[in-house]
Design a protein around this motif. Structure first.
Motif, PDB file in Angstrom:
ATOM      1  N   ARG A 144       4.881  -5.038  -0.445  1.00 48.64           N
ATOM      2  CA  ARG A 144       4.822  -5.638   0.898  1.00 48.64           C
ATOM      3  C   ARG A 144       5.739  -4.883   1.860  1.00 48.64           C
ATOM      4  N   ALA A 145       6.934  -4.534   1.402  1.00 52.30           N
ATOM      5  CA  ALA A 145       7.879  -3.807   2.257  1.00 52.30           C
ATOM      6  C   ALA A 145       7.313  -2.438   2.642  1.00 52.30           C
ATOM      7  N   ARG A 146       6.667  -1.775   1.700  1.00 55.86           N
ATOM      8  CA  ARG A 146       6.072  -0.473   2.004  1.00 55.86           C
ATOM      9  C   ARG A 146       4.966  -0.606   3.051  1.00 55.86           C
ATOM     10  N   LEU A 147       4.155  -1.643   2.942  1.00 56.49           N
ATOM     11  CA  LEU A 147       3.075  -1.841   3.908  1.00 56.49           C
ATOM     12  C   LEU A 147       3.622  -2.033   5.319  1.00 56.49           C
ATOM     13  N   ARG A 148       4.827  -2.574   5.407  1.00 63.16           N
ATOM     14  CA  ARG A 148       5.446  -2.841   6.702  1.00 63.16           C
ATOM     15  C   ARG A 148       6.401  -1.732   7.126  1.00 63.16           C
ATOM     16  N   GLY A 149       6.498  -0.695   6.312  1.00 62.20           N
ATOM     17  CA  GLY A 149       7.397   0.404   6.640  1.00 62.20           C
ATOM     18  C   GLY A 149       8.855   0.051   6.493  1.00 62.20           C
ATOM     19  N   GLN A 150       9.155  -0.890   5.598  1.00 62.91           N
ATOM     20  CA  GLN A 150      10.528  -1.347   5.414  1.00 62.91           C
ATOM     21  C   GLN A 150      11.054  -0.898   4.057  1.00 62.91           C
ATOM     22  N   ALA A 151      12.370  -0.916   3.926  1.00 63.48           N
ATOM     23  CA  ALA A 151      13.004  -0.603   2.644  1.00 63.48           C
ATOM     24  C   ALA A 151      13.093  -1.873   1.805  1.00 63.48           C
ATOM     25  N   ALA A 152      12.952  -1.720   0.499  1.00 64.99           N
ATOM     26  CA  ALA A 152      13.028  -2.864  -0.409  1.00 64.99           C
ATOM     27  C   ALA A 152      14.281  -2.765  -1.269  1.00 64.99           C
ATOM     28  N   PRO A 153      14.908  -3.878  -1.590  1.00 69.07           N
ATOM     29  CA  PRO A 153      16.111  -3.833  -2.432  1.00 69.07           C
ATOM     30  C   PRO A 153      15.760  -3.496  -3.878  1.00 69.07           C
ATOM     31  N   ALA A 154      16.777  -3.113  -4.630  1.00 72.74           N
ATOM     32  CA  ALA A 154      16.585  -2.839  -6.054  1.00 72.74           C
ATOM     33  C   ALA A 154      16.353  -4.148  -6.802  1.00 72.74           C
ATOM     34  N   PHE A 155      15.680  -4.049  -7.930  1.00 74.91           N
ATOM     35  CA  PHE A 155      15.431  -5.245  -8.747  1.00 74.91           C
ATOM     36  C   PHE A 155      16.738  -5.765  -9.322  1.00 74.91           C
ATOM     37  N   ARG A 156      16.885  -7.072  -9.273  1.00 77.47           N
ATOM     38  CA  ARG A 156      18.070  -7.719  -9.829  1.00 77.47           C
ATOM     39  C   ARG A 156      17.622  -8.927 -10.647  1.00 77.47           C
ATOM     40  N   TYR A 157      17.853  -8.885 -11.950  1.00 76.51           N
ATOM     41  CA  TYR A 157      17.433  -9.973 -12.835  1.00 76.51           C
ATOM     42  C   TYR A 157      18.427 -11.127 -12.766  1.00 76.51           C
ATOM     43  N   ARG A 158      17.893 -12.306 -12.591  1.00 79.77           N
ATOM     44  CA  ARG A 158      18.726 -13.503 -12.598  1.00 79.77           C
ATOM     45  C   ARG A 158      18.527 -14.216 -13.933  1.00 79.77           C
ATOM     46  N   ASP A 159      19.563 -14.232 -14.731  1.00 82.44           N
ATOM     47  CA  ASP A 159      19.500 -14.805 -16.072  1.00 82.44           C
ATOM     48  C   ASP A 159      19.781 -16.303 -15.995  1.00 82.44           C
ATOM     49  N   PHE A 160      18.789 -17.102 -16.387  1.00 79.14           N
ATOM     50  CA  PHE A 160      18.954 -18.553 -16.351  1.00 79.14           C
ATOM     51  C   PHE A 160      19.427 -19.125 -17.683  1.00 79.14           C
ATOM     52  N   GLY A 161      19.585 -18.281 -18.700  1.00 81.11           N
ATOM     53  CA  GLY A 161      20.051 -18.760 -19.990  1.00 81.11           C
ATOM     54  C   GLY A 161      19.005 -18.605 -21.076  1.00 81.11           C
TER      55      GLY A 161
END
Length: 452
Positions: free
Chosen positions: A337-354
């Protein structure tokens, strides 16, 4: 005339290979974007794998934990589903090839084809020690487990009877622990008073782990509690001893030979072999070491997500679990989606719920970032979490009814054997049994007439 945005060839074409957690979450997250999506899978359903062992142990029927992909995505106009087997990938020409010789062009490829069993160089063991990754696997395993008791009932030789009543689960991770605990409950409670020549409670259920403890991804205290709960159920837990060989008649631990007609493999997984089609370096498990945005190094138009992706975070690998695959799928959609809008996207960050794992009736362990519980409370937490994440109201309701019935009665009424009465114990009945069992089980079993 249908208004189908998936047919608008002016839109960027996103091809997603794999209808598991990563692939399905990618497709759903792009529901409102001006793209056309083709979701490809070799089966027609999305499977809730954490409860697959419940199908294998006759606690649930196949439709309880699976739903057709077309049904899930029926209201999403920018996606179409294709039942096919991907054979190869031409990254230079941006095309994928199918086993029937046809091809399909893409603008962006999302590879989320999951993982398969890993026998650590002993692929010949697969015939004698089936794993558990698909509904076919679960139905085949259910058949083998139930037929073992039937064969023991008909056997007059004490040694051969004991071999039929000897069960071994190789691998002490969550799947192995869940299978061992449930199988012990079946032998000691569900099948009570149903046989005339054998006592199912005399069945020997062994959980074999090569490492020093079961549930190695959990804190040591919860691992110890899980072991104690398994032993309370009657499971023999062996740690620190790898299996040396497996054949149709049993297995070997060190120098000891153990006769056993039913061995189940839960010891390891390897990435889908489709990763090799990318022509990029892979890790020891066959996974692709992806960039922070989950693209393949040198291939900005190819994403890899789920069990196929090797992702490191804070010096540790992101685990191959359902929550991680869902988060990767959502992140891939965010980058597109960010690429389609010409925007930069953040790096993937895993959220560990346990971590969660169930051992048996009213027995489980839960690790929620320092909150460590076991026993009855952990079991209720595990049950609630799994029912909540099932897709579809019907699935949740059926699973709740089945578990309520099993809780009060110890019964697992999906104990129907399909495909005839043959079982050599070496997997020879798989081809005959799976197709028929799959068709029959897919019709569903009413909760009133009758896990993982």
């Amino acid at each position: 005339m249908r208004d189908n945005a998936a047919m608008d060839t002016s839109r960027p074409h996103i091809v997603i290979v794999g209808g598991g957690f990563a692939g399905l979450w990618t497709a759903r997250a792009l529901a409102r974007d001006a793209v056309r999506i083709t979701l490809i899978d070799r089966t027609n359903h999305h499977l809730f794998q954490p409860l697959l062992y419940q199908v294998a142990t006759a606690g649930l029927s196949a439709p309880d934990i699976a739903a057709p992909l077309r049904h899930i995505l029926r209201r999403q106009k920018n996606v179409e589903v294709r039942l096919a087997q991907v054979q190869g990938i031409d990254t230079a020409g941006r095309r994928i090839a199918f086993d029937d010789g046809s091809t399909l062009a893409y603008d962006t490829l999302v590879l989320a084809s999951g993982a398969t069993h890993a026998y650590f160089g002993h692929d010949d063991w697969a015939r004698h020690a089936p794993g558990l990754k698909t509904l076919d696997d679960a139905l085949h395993l259910r058949r083998r487990l139930l037929l073992a008791f039937e064969r023991a009932e008909a056997e007059t030789d004490p040694a051969r009877r004991a071999a039929w009543l000897s069960f071994a689960i190789v691998g002490g991770g969550p799947t192995g622990v869940e299978l061992a605990g449930t199988l012990a409950e079946i032998a000691r409670h569900t099948l009570r008073n149903e046989f005339r020549h054998i006592d199912p409670a005399q069945a020997r259920v062994r959980l074999i782990e090569a490492g020093p403890r079961v549930l190695a991804s959990f804190p040591e205290s919860l691992s110890a509690r899980a072991r104690a709960q398994l032993e309370t159920l009657g499971v023999e837990v062996l740690t620190g001893t790898p299996v040396a060989s497996i054949d149709a008649e049993g297995y070997t631990l060190g120098a000891e030979r153990i006769p056993a007609r039913t061995v189940v493999w839960a010891a390891g997984v390897a990435a889908s072999p489709l990763a090799r089609a990318l022509g990029v370096p892979l890790d020891r498990a066959g996974r692709v070491a992806v960039q922070p945005d989950l693209t393949v190094p040198g291939l900005a138009d190819v994403f890899v997500a789920g069990d196929l992706a090797a992702v490191a975070q804070d010096g540790r690998p992101v685990p191959g679990v359902a929550p991680a695959a869902k988060q990767m799928g959502t992140h891939v959609a965010r980058v597109i989606r960010a690429r389609l809008r010409g925007q930069a996207a953040p790096a993937f960050r895993y959220r560990d719920f346990g971590n969660l794992a169930t051992i048996g009736r009213m027995a489980a362990v839960v690790d929620l970032h320092g909150l460590r519980i076991s026993g009855v409370l952990a079991w209720w937490f595990w049950l609630g979490a799994h029912v909540f994440f099932l897709i579809g109201f019907r699935n949740r309701l059926v699973v709740l009814l089945n578990w309520a019935w099993a809780y009060w009665s110890y019964q697992r009424a999906a104990r129907i054997i399909f495909g005839g009465a043959s079982n050599t114990g070496d997997g020879g009945d798989a081809a005959a049994g799976r197709t028929m069992a799959d068709a029959a089980d897919a019709a569903g079993t009413p909760a009133t007439s009758r896990r993982d």
